[in-house]
Design a protein around this motif. Structure first.
Motif, PDB file in Angstrom:
ATOM      1  N   ASP A 203      70.792  19.268  25.382  1.00 27.07           N
ATOM      2  CA  ASP A 203      71.222  19.358  23.949  1.00 27.07           C
ATOM      3  C   ASP A 203      71.278  17.846  23.609  1.00 27.07           C
ATOM      4  O   ASP A 203      70.902  17.540  22.510  1.00 27.07           O
ATOM      5  CB  ASP A 203      72.394  20.280  23.813  1.00 27.07           C
ATOM      6  N   ASN A 204      72.277  17.100  24.243  1.00 24.61           N
ATOM      7  CA  ASN A 204      72.437  16.015  23.902  1.00 24.61           C
ATOM      8  C   ASN A 204      71.246  14.864  23.818  1.00 24.61           C
ATOM      9  O   ASN A 204      71.081  14.167  22.919  1.00 24.61           O
ATOM     10  CB  ASN A 204      73.413  15.095  24.792  1.00 24.61           C
ATOM     11  N   GLU A 205      70.408  14.933  24.811  1.00 19.78           N
ATOM     12  CA  GLU A 205      69.324  14.018  25.153  1.00 19.78           C
ATOM     13  C   GLU A 205      67.981  14.438  24.149  1.00 19.78           C
ATOM     14  O   GLU A 205      67.362  13.627  23.631  1.00 19.78           O
ATOM     15  CB  GLU A 205      68.526  13.974  26.561  1.00 19.78           C
ATOM     16  N   PHE A 206      68.012  15.889  23.816  1.00 21.64           N
ATOM     17  CA  PHE A 206      66.580  16.142  23.415  1.00 21.64           C
ATOM     18  C   PHE A 206      67.067  16.924  21.976  1.00 21.64           C
ATOM     19  O   PHE A 206      66.020  17.168  21.148  1.00 21.64           O
ATOM     20  CB  PHE A 206      65.861  17.058  24.210  1.00 21.64           C
ATOM     21  N   GLY A 207      68.207  17.438  21.628  1.00 20.28           N
ATOM     22  CA  GLY A 207      68.462  17.904  20.360  1.00 20.28           C
ATOM     23  C   GLY A 207      68.093  19.408  20.478  1.00 20.28           C
ATOM     24  O   GLY A 207      67.846  20.034  19.217  1.00 20.28           O
ATOM     25  N   VAL A 208      68.055  20.045  21.702  1.00 17.42           N
ATOM     26  CA  VAL A 208      67.404  21.311  21.617  1.00 17.42           C
ATOM     27  C   VAL A 208      68.743  22.076  22.191  1.00 17.42           C
ATOM     28  O   VAL A 208      69.152  21.776  23.448  1.00 17.42           O
ATOM     29  CB  VAL A 208      66.535  21.510  22.536  1.00 17.42           C
TER      30      VAL A 208
END
Length: 80
Positions: A50-55
């Motif tokens: 979530d933090n790295e890819f916004g998913v």
């Protein structure tokens, strides 16, 4: 982001975070077994994605993501 770039980034991040040889992160490999994830470290992996890819990986989608290829495909489909 190109698919090959996505795969390289995912593999680099996960191999560093979970101290696993990057060569073990193959498309058909099982994520939990390869990274030796317990339920708590699985939550850490989801937060990292979530933090790295916004998913955000939905709880209902998690059972479908067993292999690295499934993770790559999921990210490619859901990235903003």
């Amino acid at each position: 982001m190109e698919k090959t770039e996505l795969i390289e980034k995912v593999n680099t991040i996960l191999s560093e975070e979970f101290e696993t040889d990057i060569e073990k992160l193959t498309p058909d490999a099982n994520i939990k077994k390869t990274l030796e994830l317990d339920s708590l470290s699985l939550v850490d992996m989801i937060a990292l994605i979530d933090n790295e890819f916004g998913v955000k990986i939905a709880n209902t989608d998690l059972p479908k993501i067993q292999t690295f290829q499934a993770l790559y495909d999921y990210l490619a489909e859901n990235m903003k």
